[in-house]
Design an enzyme around this catalytic site. Sequence first.
Site, PDB file in Angstrom:
ATOM      1  N   LYS A   1      -1.258  -3.701   5.237  1.00  0.00           N
ATOM      2  CA  LYS A   1      -1.949  -4.522   4.355  1.00  0.00           C
ATOM      3  C   LYS A   1      -1.562  -4.497   2.512  1.00  0.00           C
ATOM      4  O   LYS A   1      -1.102  -5.467   2.012  1.00  0.00           O
ATOM      5  CB  LYS A   1      -3.511  -4.291   4.303  1.00  0.00           C
ATOM      6  CG  LYS A   1      -3.836  -4.380   5.545  1.00  0.00           C
ATOM      7  CD  LYS A   1      -5.663  -4.291   5.401  1.00  0.00           C
ATOM      8  CE  LYS A   1      -5.993  -2.974   4.908  1.00  0.00           C
ATOM      9  NZ  LYS A   1      -5.803  -1.769   5.907  1.00  0.00           N
TER      10      LYS A   1
ATOM     11  N   ARG B   1     -14.951  -3.326   3.370  1.00  0.00           N
ATOM     12  CA  ARG B   1     -14.627  -2.660   4.634  1.00  0.00           C
ATOM     13  C   ARG B   1     -16.009  -2.423   5.411  1.00  0.00           C
ATOM     14  O   ARG B   1     -15.836  -1.833   6.317  1.00  0.00           O
ATOM     15  CB  ARG B   1     -14.095  -1.211   4.036  1.00  0.00           C
ATOM     16  CG  ARG B   1     -12.511  -1.138   4.192  1.00  0.00           C
ATOM     17  CD  ARG B   1     -12.263   0.300   3.612  1.00  0.00           C
ATOM     18  NE  ARG B   1     -11.102   0.790   3.953  1.00  0.00           N
ATOM     19  CZ  ARG B   1      -9.988   0.957   3.316  1.00  0.00           C
ATOM     20  NH1 ARG B   1     -10.061   0.359   2.098  1.00  0.00           N
ATOM     21  NH2 ARG B   1      -8.995   1.720   3.580  1.00  0.00           N
TER      22      ARG B   1
ATOM     23  N   ARG C   1       4.563   8.020   5.774  1.00  0.00           N
ATOM     24  CA  ARG C   1       4.679   6.976   4.505  1.00  0.00           C
ATOM     25  C   ARG C   1       4.839   7.957   3.423  1.00  0.00           C
ATOM     26  O   ARG C   1       4.281   9.051   3.126  1.00  0.00           O
ATOM     27  CB  ARG C   1       3.390   6.163   4.594  1.00  0.00           C
ATOM     28  CG  ARG C   1       3.126   5.669   3.498  1.00  0.00           C
ATOM     29  CD  ARG C   1       1.898   4.391   3.694  1.00  0.00           C
ATOM     30  NE  ARG C   1       0.614   4.981   3.475  1.00  0.00           N
ATOM     31  CZ  ARG C   1      -0.492   4.384   3.424  1.00  0.00           C
ATOM     32  NH1 ARG C   1      -0.353   3.056   3.694  1.00  0.00           N
ATOM     33  NH2 ARG C   1      -1.503   4.846   2.966  1.00  0.00           N
TER      34      ARG C   1
ATOM     35  N   ARG D   1       0.309  10.776   0.429  1.00  0.00           N
ATOM     36  CA  ARG D   1      -0.911  10.737   0.036  1.00  0.00           C
ATOM     37  C   ARG D   1      -1.658  11.987   0.971  1.00  0.00           C
ATOM     38  O   ARG D   1      -1.294  11.917   2.156  1.00  0.00           O
ATOM     39  CB  ARG D   1      -1.606   9.705   0.494  1.00  0.00           C
ATOM     40  CG  ARG D   1      -1.447   8.399  -0.692  1.00  0.00           C
ATOM     41  CD  ARG D   1      -1.833   7.063  -0.365  1.00  0.00           C
ATOM     42  NE  ARG D   1      -2.920   7.002   0.392  1.00  0.00           N
ATOM     43  CZ  ARG D   1      -3.622   5.743   0.718  1.00  0.00           C
ATOM     44  NH1 ARG D   1      -3.102   4.714   0.353  1.00  0.00           N
ATOM     45  NH2 ARG D   1      -4.774   5.751   1.527  1.00  0.00           N
TER      46      ARG D   1
ATOM     47  N   ARG E   1      -9.542   8.188   9.765  1.00  0.00           N
ATOM     48  CA  ARG E   1      -9.909   6.891   9.171  1.00  0.00           C
ATOM     49  C   ARG E   1      -9.664   5.698  10.012  1.00  0.00           C
ATOM     50  O   ARG E   1     -10.413   4.977   9.713  1.00  0.00           O
ATOM     51  CB  ARG E   1      -8.483   6.968   8.119  1.00  0.00           C
ATOM     52  CG  ARG E   1      -8.726   7.654   6.730  1.00  0.00           C
ATOM     53  CD  ARG E   1      -7.486   7.712   6.030  1.00  0.00           C
ATOM     54  NE  ARG E   1      -6.837   6.476   5.335  1.00  0.00           N
ATOM     55  CZ  ARG E   1      -5.647   6.415   5.118  1.00  0.00           C
ATOM     56  NH1 ARG E   1      -4.924   7.500   5.124  1.00  0.00           N
ATOM     57  NH2 ARG E   1      -5.058   5.414   4.701  1.00  0.00           N
TER      58      ARG E   1
HETATM   59  P1  AMP Z   1      -6.709   2.467   1.059  1.00  0.00           P
HETATM   60  O1  AMP Z   1      -5.660   2.874   0.188  1.00  0.00           O
HETATM   61  O2  AMP Z   1      -7.223   1.208   1.269  1.00  0.00           O
HETATM   62  O3  AMP Z   1      -6.218   3.152   2.530  1.00  0.00           O
HETATM   63  O4  AMP Z   1      -7.902   3.488   0.644  1.00  0.00           O
HETATM   64  C1  AMP Z   1      -7.947   4.842   0.695  1.00  0.00           C
HETATM   65  C2  AMP Z   1      -9.359   5.470   0.638  1.00  0.00           C
HETATM   66  O5  AMP Z   1     -10.048   4.805  -0.326  1.00  0.00           O
HETATM   67  C3  AMP Z   1     -10.099   5.124   1.917  1.00  0.00           C
HETATM   68  O6  AMP Z   1      -9.809   5.837   3.035  1.00  0.00           O
HETATM   69  C4  AMP Z   1     -11.687   5.061   1.277  1.00  0.00           C
HETATM   70  O7  AMP Z   1     -11.969   6.534   1.320  1.00  0.00           O
HETATM   71  C5  AMP Z   1     -11.320   4.636   0.006  1.00  0.00           C
HETATM   72  N1  AMP Z   1     -11.768   3.095  -0.106  1.00  0.00           N
HETATM   73  C6  AMP Z   1     -10.806   2.073  -0.296  1.00  0.00           C
HETATM   74  N2  AMP Z   1     -11.459   0.945  -0.307  1.00  0.00           N
HETATM   75  C7  AMP Z   1     -12.557   1.172   0.091  1.00  0.00           C
HETATM   76  C8  AMP Z   1     -13.667   0.174   0.464  1.00  0.00           C
HETATM   77  N3  AMP Z   1     -13.826  -0.809   0.282  1.00  0.00           N
HETATM   78  N4  AMP Z   1     -15.008   0.882   0.815  1.00  0.00           N
HETATM   79  C9  AMP Z   1     -15.054   2.113   0.784  1.00  0.00           C
HETATM   80  N5  AMP Z   1     -14.369   3.163   0.509  1.00  0.00           N
HETATM   81  C10 AMP Z   1     -12.980   2.445   0.147  1.00  0.00           C
END
Ligand code: AMP
Length: 216
Positions: free
Chosen positions: A15, A90, A129, A162, A173
Amino acid sequence: MATYIVLLGPPGVGKGTQAKVLAKQTGLVHVSSGDLFRENIKNQTELGRLAQSYINKGELVPDDMTIAMVKARIARPDCEMGAILDGFPRTPAQADALRKILAEFGDDVKVVPYITAPEEMLVERLSRRWTCCAQGHVFHELYNPPQKAGVCDIDGSELYQRDDDKAETVKHRIQVYLKQTAPLISYYREQGKLVEVDGTQSIEQVTQDLLAALRQ
Ligand code: AMP
């Protein structure tokens, strides 16, 4: 009418990578809730402090905090023409909130490309990654390696892994995604907004399919 696009799909499906390309090609702003949280963590804000414990465990940050943060971002003038939302919503509560937020501007989500890939591929992609510390550009050791190991091709900044990309956290996740985010597939399908895109293809082919979905 503005163009708000929600990129839906499991962690590691691409994404973020695709949102950056689409933003360049469409001129729309890329809004990543994960990047917003990471920015808050880096700047040591109160929100960052609260969010960090959830993120490190691979859990979702509570809806109220997440919704308030994204609402403030969408309200900024650069999102007036729309945005590519990556990682938000989400949960069904976030999707309902997004609908209300956009309705305030007389808008709605236009299209929801749903990018798919099997679980083994997601684990393999995330655990190898590398992310750029300046702007979050992402690379993969095998499929999209940087020209020079450890250095971002685009802005020259350092690449890091990360904390939440460790294999165990990645698996958690994905479980969280299946339980809390997957219900959005039928939510948007029922609204006639979902377009499935095969995320196992090359980065370029996925972009082509996404652009076709946006033109529909
Ligand atoms: P991402 O970079 O999109 O993989 O997000 C990394 C982490 O940020 C996720 O595993 C969640 O802990 C938190 N996070 C990101 N977006 C959301 C969301 N819309 N709702 C809740 N937690 C989020």
